[in-house]
Design a protein around this motif. Structure first.
Motif, PDB file in Angstrom:
ATOM      1  N   GLY A 124       0.828  -1.427   0.211  1.00 48.82           N
ATOM      2  CA  GLY A 124      -0.190   0.167   0.040  1.00 48.82           C
ATOM      3  C   GLY A 124       0.828   0.805   0.018  1.00 48.82           C
ATOM      4  O   GLY A 124       2.031   1.040  -0.327  1.00 48.82           O
ATOM      5  N   ARG A 125       0.393   2.033   0.694  1.00 44.04           N
ATOM      6  CA  ARG A 125       1.398   3.835   1.079  1.00 44.04           C
ATOM      7  C   ARG A 125       1.577   3.778   2.151  1.00 44.04           C
ATOM      8  O   ARG A 125       2.280   4.639   2.217  1.00 44.04           O
ATOM      9  CB  ARG A 125       0.338   5.259   0.607  1.00 44.04           C
ATOM     10  CG  ARG A 125      -0.491   4.808  -0.772  1.00 44.04           C
ATOM     11  CD  ARG A 125       0.301   4.672  -1.857  1.00 44.04           C
ATOM     12  NE  ARG A 125       0.476   4.658  -3.462  1.00 44.04           N
ATOM     13  CZ  ARG A 125      -0.465   4.159  -3.943  1.00 44.04           C
ATOM     14  NH1 ARG A 125       0.047   2.235  -4.164  1.00 44.04           N
ATOM     15  NH2 ARG A 125      -0.181   4.203  -5.109  1.00 44.04           N
ATOM     16  N   ASP A 126       0.792   3.406   3.195  1.00 42.94           N
ATOM     17  CA  ASP A 126       0.765   3.839   4.622  1.00 42.94           C
ATOM     18  C   ASP A 126       0.878   2.342   5.872  1.00 42.94           C
ATOM     19  O   ASP A 126       0.540   2.928   6.534  1.00 42.94           O
ATOM     20  CB  ASP A 126      -0.499   4.444   5.179  1.00 42.94           C
ATOM     21  CG  ASP A 126      -1.516   3.248   4.683  1.00 42.94           C
ATOM     22  OD1 ASP A 126      -1.807   2.516   4.352  1.00 42.94           O
ATOM     23  OD2 ASP A 126      -3.089   4.052   5.001  1.00 42.94           O
ATOM     24  N   ARG A 182      -1.732  15.042   1.041  1.00 49.52           N
ATOM     25  CA  ARG A 182      -3.038  14.965   1.461  1.00 49.52           C
ATOM     26  C   ARG A 182      -2.648  14.646   3.293  1.00 49.52           C
ATOM     27  O   ARG A 182      -1.205  14.105   3.291  1.00 49.52           O
ATOM     28  CB  ARG A 182      -3.625  13.548   1.210  1.00 49.52           C
ATOM     29  CG  ARG A 182      -3.050  12.437   2.329  1.00 49.52           C
ATOM     30  CD  ARG A 182      -4.064  11.190   1.585  1.00 49.52           C
ATOM     31  NE  ARG A 182      -3.220   9.619   1.556  1.00 49.52           N
ATOM     32  CZ  ARG A 182      -2.945   8.936   1.084  1.00 49.52           C
ATOM     33  NH1 ARG A 182      -3.960   8.967   0.310  1.00 49.52           N
ATOM     34  NH2 ARG A 182      -2.604   7.584   1.453  1.00 49.52           N
ATOM     35  N   SER A 183      -3.119  15.524   4.018  1.00 48.32           N
ATOM     36  CA  SER A 183      -2.859  15.077   5.724  1.00 48.32           C
ATOM     37  C   SER A 183      -3.190  13.466   6.284  1.00 48.32           C
ATOM     38  O   SER A 183      -2.703  13.897   7.442  1.00 48.32           O
ATOM     39  CB  SER A 183      -3.717  16.536   6.186  1.00 48.32           C
ATOM     40  OG  SER A 183      -5.506  15.787   5.802  1.00 48.32           O
ATOM     41  N   THR A 184      -4.378  13.057   5.967  1.00 52.64           N
ATOM     42  CA  THR A 184      -4.206  12.133   6.465  1.00 52.64           C
ATOM     43  C   THR A 184      -3.320  10.822   5.714  1.00 52.64           C
ATOM     44  O   THR A 184      -3.374  10.861   4.580  1.00 52.64           O
ATOM     45  CB  THR A 184      -5.995  11.465   6.401  1.00 52.64           C
ATOM     46  OG1 THR A 184      -6.794  12.368   7.321  1.00 52.64           O
ATOM     47  CG2 THR A 184      -6.280  10.094   7.664  1.00 52.64           C
ATOM     48  N   SER A 185      -2.526  10.565   6.634  1.00 50.45           N
ATOM     49  CA  SER A 185      -1.900   9.261   6.131  1.00 50.45           C
ATOM     50  C   SER A 185      -1.312   9.595   4.738  1.00 50.45           C
ATOM     51  O   SER A 185      -0.993   8.751   3.760  1.00 50.45           O
ATOM     52  CB  SER A 185      -2.069   7.976   5.938  1.00 50.45           C
ATOM     53  OG  SER A 185      -3.122   8.010   7.303  1.00 50.45           O
ATOM     54  N   PRO A 186       0.170  10.953   4.659  1.00 53.32           N
ATOM     55  CA  PRO A 186       0.713  10.823   3.421  1.00 53.32           C
ATOM     56  C   PRO A 186       2.072  10.354   2.830  1.00 53.32           C
ATOM     57  O   PRO A 186       1.650   9.105   4.068  1.00 53.32           O
ATOM     58  CB  PRO A 186       1.230  12.214   3.366  1.00 53.32           C
ATOM     59  CG  PRO A 186       1.254  12.511   4.524  1.00 53.32           C
ATOM     60  CD  PRO A 186       0.723  11.620   5.749  1.00 53.32           C
ATOM     61  N   LEU A 187       1.456   9.922   1.718  1.00 53.73           N
ATOM     62  CA  LEU A 187       2.784   8.992   1.428  1.00 53.73           C
ATOM     63  C   LEU A 187       3.821   9.242   1.437  1.00 53.73           C
ATOM     64  O   LEU A 187       5.056  10.394   0.972  1.00 53.73           O
ATOM     65  CB  LEU A 187       2.582   8.296  -0.256  1.00 53.73           C
ATOM     66  CG  LEU A 187       4.007   7.837  -1.061  1.00 53.73           C
ATOM     67  CD1 LEU A 187       3.340   6.592  -0.443  1.00 53.73           C
ATOM     68  CD2 LEU A 187       3.326   7.978  -2.668  1.00 53.73           C
ATOM     69  N   ARG A 188       4.848   8.382   2.762  1.00 51.49           N
ATOM     70  CA  ARG A 188       6.052   8.726   3.152  1.00 51.49           C
ATOM     71  C   ARG A 188       6.630   7.688   3.526  1.00 51.49           C
ATOM     72  O   ARG A 188       5.888   6.843   3.759  1.00 51.49           O
ATOM     73  CB  ARG A 188       6.050   9.655   3.812  1.00 51.49           C
ATOM     74  CG  ARG A 188       5.749   9.536   5.287  1.00 51.49           C
ATOM     75  CD  ARG A 188       5.962  10.425   5.987  1.00 51.49           C
ATOM     76  NE  ARG A 188       4.693  10.195   7.567  1.00 51.49           N
ATOM     77  CZ  ARG A 188       5.941   9.109   7.892  1.00 51.49           C
ATOM     78  NH1 ARG A 188       6.927   8.962   8.289  1.00 51.49           N
ATOM     79  NH2 ARG A 188       5.629   9.170   9.270  1.00 51.49           N
ATOM     80  N   PRO A 189       7.776   7.329   3.159  1.00 47.24           N
ATOM     81  CA  PRO A 189       9.167   6.775   3.596  1.00 47.24           C
ATOM     82  C   PRO A 189       9.035   5.996   5.221  1.00 47.24           C
ATOM     83  O   PRO A 189       8.856   7.161   6.364  1.00 47.24           O
ATOM     84  CB  PRO A 189      10.687   6.505   2.614  1.00 47.24           C
ATOM     85  CG  PRO A 189      10.538   7.329   2.765  1.00 47.24           C
ATOM     86  CD  PRO A 189       9.052   8.330   2.369  1.00 47.24           C
ATOM     87  N   ALA A 190       8.275   5.185   5.467  1.00 42.42           N
ATOM     88  CA  ALA A 190       8.539   4.708   7.202  1.00 42.42           C
ATOM     89  C   ALA A 190      10.277   5.194   7.651  1.00 42.42           C
ATOM     90  O   ALA A 190      11.143   4.860   6.913  1.00 42.42           O
ATOM     91  CB  ALA A 190       8.086   3.711   7.784  1.00 42.42           C
TER      92      ALA A 190
END
Ligand code: DC
Length: 222
Positions: A124-126, A182-190
């Protein structure tokens, strides 16, 4: 738990499916779930800039995603929407629907429930940042926008669809922007994700790398 995140066009779906098969793990395609919610909103005819209407239209929808080696079958309530959720109309609308917090909350819960038993590979993304922040292995796949657009363009042509590279590239860039801002759960690496740049790697190389990481990190046999 293995989390595989990253933007569209990194080979994420093919890689995740094959890594899960190699490890004997469940494969959970969370993007397919957001696509079903999107199709439901489109069929209900709600405005995509109306989060409350999207929330209402998608509440209670039953989503089932099953995978065997050959094919993925996606059901919306009892309707087979496997092909429909891959259409352009859905792809264009999915960022708006997946930005609605109530939609995300429901789907995140469903993803956690599905991954209860056995080893699961979630794509997924998050996943590594929100759904399973304690996943044993987190992978973040990347590639240049141009490489990702080229792959999507070739997939479209192989599927017999009309495709224009520049249009596909513009869509890749647009979706990256929407998904990462986007403010909720933006796509970014952990912070603790292993980043793998697939621009110059073949799919077999990416799979081999991930299977090896899984073996080393969580001791699963493959
Ligand atoms: O992986 P995909 O292209 O099928 O995903 C479709 C969309 O769903 C993507 O544009 C972003 C969204 N998505 C999301 O917000 N969170 C996820 N965990 C998976 C997908």
């Amino acid at each position: 738990m293995i989390a595989i995140d990253g933007p569209a066009g990194t080979g994420k779906s093919s890689v995740s499916r094959r890594v899960a098969a190699a490890l004997g793990a469940n494969y959970i395609d969370t993007g397919a779930m957001y696509r079903v919610a999107t199709l439901r909103a489109l069929r209900a005819g709600v405005a995509l800039d109306d989060p409350e209407a999207i929330d209402k239209a998608t509440e209670g929808v039953r989503i089932s995603v099953t995978n065997d080696a050959e094919k993925q079958v996606v059901l919306m309530d009892d309707d087979d929407v496997s092909d429909e959720i891959r259409r352009d109309e859905v792809t264009r609308a999915v960022s708006a629907v997946s930005a609605v917090p109530a939609v995300r909350a429901r789907l995140v819960q469903a993803q956690r429930d599905q991954a209860q038993t056995g080893l699961s590979v979630l794509e997924g993304r998050d996943i590594g940042t929100v759904v399973f922040p304690d996943a044993e292995l987190k992978v973040y796949l990347t590639a240049t926008p141009e490489a990702r657009a080229q792959r999507r363009h070739e997939q479209n042509i192989a599927a017999g669809m009309d495709s224009d590279y520049q249009t596909v590239l513009a869509d890749v860039i647009r979706r990256d922007h929407l998904d990462s801002t986007r403010s909720t759960s933006p796509l970014r690496p952990a912070d603790d994700a292993v980043q793998v740049d697939t621009t110059d790697l073949g799919i077999e190389e990416v799979i081999a790398k991930l299977v090896e990481l899984a073996r080393n990190r969580i001791g699963v046999e493959a």
